[in-house]
Structures are given as structure tokens and as C-alpha cells.
Scaffold this motif. Structure first.
Motif, short mmCIF file in Angstrom:
data_model
loop_
_atom_site.label_atom_id
_atom_site.label_comp_id
_atom_site.label_asym_id
_atom_site.label_seq_id
_atom_site.Cartn_x
_atom_site.Cartn_y
_atom_site.Cartn_z
N LEU A 36 -18.51 24.99 3.01
CA LEU A 36 -17.60 25.62 2.05
C LEU A 36 -16.33 24.78 1.98
CD1 LEU A 36 -17.87 29.31 3.35
CD2 LEU A 36 -19.18 28.27 1.48
N ASP A 37 -15.95 24.36 0.78
CA ASP A 37 -14.74 23.55 0.58
C ASP A 37 -14.10 24.06 -0.70
OD1 ASP A 37 -12.77 21.66 0.23
OD2 ASP A 37 -14.10 19.93 0.39
N PHE A 38 -12.89 24.60 -0.62
CA PHE A 38 -12.32 25.27 -1.78
C PHE A 38 -10.80 25.16 -1.78
CE2 PHE A 38 -13.27 28.11 1.69
CZ PHE A 38 -12.10 28.85 1.88
N GLY A 39 -10.23 25.24 -2.97
CA GLY A 39 -8.78 25.17 -3.08
C GLY A 39 -8.32 25.13 -4.51
N GLY A 40 -7.01 25.10 -4.67
CA GLY A 40 -6.39 25.08 -5.99
C GLY A 40 -4.89 25.13 -5.83
N LEU A 41 -4.21 25.70 -6.81
CA LEU A 41 -2.76 25.73 -6.81
C LEU A 41 -2.23 27.16 -6.75
CD1 LEU A 41 -1.85 23.08 -9.55
CD2 LEU A 41 -2.17 22.73 -7.09
N LYS A 42 -1.25 27.37 -5.88
CA LYS A 42 -0.51 28.61 -5.82
C LYS A 42 0.97 28.26 -5.86
CE LYS A 42 0.34 32.81 -3.13
NZ LYS A 42 -0.11 33.71 -2.06
N HIS A 43 1.72 28.89 -6.77
CA HIS A 43 3.12 28.53 -6.98
C HIS A 43 3.25 27.04 -7.26
CE1 HIS A 43 3.84 32.51 -5.57
NE2 HIS A 43 3.74 32.25 -4.29
N GLY A 44 2.21 26.44 -7.89
CA GLY A 44 2.27 25.04 -8.28
C GLY A 44 1.93 24.06 -7.18
N TYR A 45 1.57 24.53 -5.98
CA TYR A 45 1.26 23.64 -4.87
C TYR A 45 -0.13 23.94 -4.31
CZ TYR A 45 5.71 21.33 -4.90
OH TYR A 45 6.77 20.55 -5.29
N GLY A 46 -0.75 22.90 -3.70
CA GLY A 46 -2.17 22.95 -3.44
C GLY A 46 -2.60 23.56 -2.13
N SER A 47 -3.82 24.10 -2.18
CA SER A 47 -4.56 24.48 -0.98
C SER A 47 -5.86 23.69 -0.97
CB SER A 47 -4.88 25.98 -0.97
OG SER A 47 -5.82 26.30 -1.99
N ASP A 48 -6.41 23.47 0.22
CA ASP A 48 -7.67 22.75 0.35
C ASP A 48 -8.14 22.95 1.79
OD1 ASP A 48 -9.85 21.10 0.22
OD2 ASP A 48 -8.73 19.26 -0.18
N THR A 49 -9.23 23.68 1.96
CA THR A 49 -9.75 23.89 3.31
C THR A 49 -11.27 23.87 3.28
OG1 THR A 49 -9.60 25.30 5.28
CG2 THR A 49 -9.78 26.42 3.16
N SER A 50 -11.84 23.47 4.38
CA SER A 50 -13.31 23.46 4.53
C SER A 50 -13.68 24.12 5.85
CB SER A 50 -13.87 22.03 4.53
OG SER A 50 -13.58 21.35 3.34
#
Length: 380
Positions: A237-251
């Protein structure tokens, strides 16, 4: 400087002073690197420097011109000038709007001068750059990433707050996905669950939801497909995107039902490598030291050829940006840098394992922005 007003759960907004300081730092960095200035087209660099995000990049030229000793200027189509004027950093720069009857390249050329070497944002259209080169044959250009790779790399306190919030939202998503059923469902079903949960936890943009089950997990960038997840599958599982304009990314890698001894062993190896990579994070260490530390663990176990990508990438207003944790990158780590540490092992036709956290460099080491357990989780 920040505004005193905000809503519960929302970070303080960036102000014109914040953007003014960013643009000044960019111009000064260019000057220190022997460049005549920085040219920024619509994209993440423009958002970072001005807060302005055009609805879409078009054939009409929009260009931020930054030069040491000169006021920042944004060349913008007249029909988009009103939107640009409302951007958070608009009061920190001069707008030069142009109508379709005006040559925007001639306008921009007067701001650049007849010669010099400029750093250009990586996603600038060739159409625009070639037109400038035609008008200014004595100028030359370099990609912003190669010329000023650390422009966005060191985050301030407000940026770190946003990245931490994005990481916490991704962690909450992972904790929730462990409770859904995997077996008997398609990869796309679980990917849709991940996207929904990311949005539920505050992401305004979902960039990717990798769900690689069984043999598909051996492809690091597998697109979730119609394969039905089976009991006995390892699932990356590898997922992420933007919250408050800043990124997430975790696996994280999970297993449907109890794993075999080999599957558990490979997962333990990757977890050890990820811990070693994180342990190498400290001010003054080179980016490549993080890669070396993680890669050495996997190589010593005889699976070095199955670790087929870099150990990490920077993150900020985009989910992938400099710095990169890879052999040959000698850029020293500095407090405030944020990047992933994500070693993996991929066994073609069988399964894959990847574990990823976003970390930030602190004054005395590193801090994880993802804190969910890294042990192999068993799902149904």
C-alpha cells in the motif's frame, strides 16, 4: 509573518511577507550561483513563491521574473490578471498584464536584459522558452532543479506544520484501512477506500493510491487493477496527496492471513533497512548516506539486486521534489529538509515489500512524520 486569524483545524495562512521573503531568497540564491535570475512558469514553484495557482497552464505566457536587486515581476495574461491580483503574494510583486494584441515575449525580454544565464522552472513550456531564446540569443537557460536544487528543500515552521498534518492524516487513513476486508475484493476497491479515507481526513487532493497484491506488489509503481486480492497475498500500500497544500506519502505492506516464514523474513529485512536509513538522518550527513545505510542492509542479505529504486525523495508542495536520497547525491542534510525513507524488495512474479515514512531533519537527527507501526500487519 502570519495572519492572526484562522479557523479551527486550519494552519495559519501564509502572508505577503512570507512570499516576499521566499522570492528574495530565490533571487539571492540565483545571484550566488552566478545566475542572472529565476524564471518561473505556472506549477509548484510558482505556488510556493507567490501563492498563485492559475486554473490551467495555457499557451498564454505567465512568467514570474526574479532578479537580485530588482522587484519581482509577474507577467500575466490580462484575462487572468484579476485572479493573480488576489493571490496571497500579489502585493509583494509587480503585475505586468498583457492583452492578446501584445507580444508577451518582448515584454518579458525587457525584464530579462540582453544576456545572462537564467534558471527556469522545470515545467515551463518549450513554446515559451524557445520564444525567449529567439528574442534574446545571448541568454542561456538551466533547469531550476539542476541549477537551484535546494530552492524548496528546507521548510520553515509553518511548512513543517502542514507536512506533519498531512502525515498524521495519512497515518489515520492507514489505521482505518487495516479494518476493511481485503480478500475477495479488487485492488481498485481498496484503492478507492484509501482515496476516500484520505479525503475524509482532510486531503484536498489525492495523488496516488498504489495497491499491489501478490505478484503485482513486485512492481513498485503498480496501478491498482482488477486483480482480486486472495488470502495468502502480500499487499503493498502506497498512498498520499495534498493537505493544506502540502504532501503526504507513506507505504506499508500488509498480509492477507498469516504470512509464510519467507514473507515474514523479507518484511523484517525491509523494516531493518528502513530503520537503518532513518538512523542515518542527521545534519551534515550527505543525502547518499541515507541510501547507503538502507541499501547496505538489503545487499548484505543477498537481495541488493531486488532493491531497484532510490531510497527517498523530497516532499513539500509536491509529493516528489529534491532532495533525493540516492548514491551520488552529496548534498548535505540541513534541519528542515523533509523526504521519504522507503527501501523495498521486489521478487518478480511473487511479491514485494516496501515501508515508507516521511522524515524531517532536526538539529540533532531526524523525526518521523509517519508513526504507524512498521511491523507486518495481518488483514482479512
Amino acid at each position: 509573518m502570519t495572519s492572526p486569524s484562522t479557523t479551527p483545524g486550519q494552519p495559519l495562512p501564509f502572508t505577503a511577507d512570507d512570499y516576499r521573503a521566499r522570492m528574495a531568497r530565490a533571487a539571492e540564491a540565483a545571484d550566488a550561483a552566478g545566475l542572472a535570475g529565476v524564471l518561473v512558469a505556472p506549477g509548484p514553484d510558482l505556488v510556493h513563491l507567490t501563492g498563485y495557482r492559475p486554473t490551467a497552464a495555457t499557451e498564454r505566457l505567465t512568467l514570474l521574473v526574479l532578479r537580485a536587486g530588482h522587484d519581482p515581476v509577474l507577467v500575466v495574461p490580462a484575462l487572468e490578471a484579476a485572479d493573480a491580483a488576489h493571490a496571497a503574494g500579489a502585493s509583494a510583486l509587480t503585475l505586468r498584464d498583457w492583452t492578446d494584441a501584445v507580444d508577451p515575449y518582448a515584454l518579458s525580454a525587457r525584464l530579462l536584459g540582453p544576456n545572462g544565464r537564467f534558471a527556469v522552472s522545470d515545467n515551463t513550456w518549450a513554446l515559451h522558452l524557445l520564444a525567449l531564446q529567439n528574442l534574446l540569443p545571448s541568454t542561456s537557460y538551466a533547469s531550476l532543479t539542476s541549477a537551484l536544487p535546494m530552492l524548496r528543500a528546507v521548510k520553515d515552521a509553518a511548512e513543517l506544520e502542514r507536512l506533519a498534518a498531512a502525515g498524521a492524516a495519512a497515518d489515520a487513513t492507514y489505521e482505518r484501512i487495516l479494518k476493511v476486508r481485503f480478500s475477495g475484493r479488487r485492488e481498485t476497491d481498496v484503492a478507492a477506500d484509501l482515496a476516500s479515507l484520505l479525503r475524509e481526513h482532510g486531503h484536498e487532493q489525492v495523488d496516488f493510491t498504489v495497491v499491489g497484491s501478490g505478484p503485482n506488489g513486485a512492481n513498485p509503481h503498480h496501478e491498482a487493477g482488477a486483480r482480486v486480492i486472495e488470502r495468502g497475498d502480500m499487499v503493498v500500500l502506497d498512498f498520499g496527496g495534498l493537505k493544506h497544500g502540502y504532501g503526504s506519502d507513506t507505504s506499508r505492506t500488509v498480509h492477507v492471513g498469516e504470512p509464510t516464514a519467507e514473507e515474514q523474513s523479507v518484511h523484517d529485512l525491509v523494516r531493518e533497512a528502513q530503520e537503518a536509513g532513518f538512523g542515518a538522518v542527521r545534519p551534515g550527513a550527505a543525502c547518499q548516506d541515507v541510501d547507503r545505510a538502507a541499501r547496505a542492509v538489503i545487499t548484505e542479505a543477498g537481495l541488493g539486486e531486488r532493491f531497484i529504486h532510490r531510497t527517498g525523495h523530497g516532499i513539500g508542495v509536491t509529493t516528489h521534489e529534491p532532495p533525493y536520497m540516492i548514491e551520488g547525491e552529496e548534498q548535505p542534510l540541513v534541519p528542515g529538509m523533509c523526504f521519504s525513507v522507503e527501501p523495498g524488495v521486489y521478487l518478480p512474479g511473487r511479491f514485494g515489500v516496501r515501508i515508507e515514512d516521511i522524515v524531517t531533519v532536526t538539529e540533532d537527527g531526524g523525526r518521523r512524520l509517519n508513526t504507524t507501526p512498521r511491523e507486518l500487519a495481518v488483514v482479512e
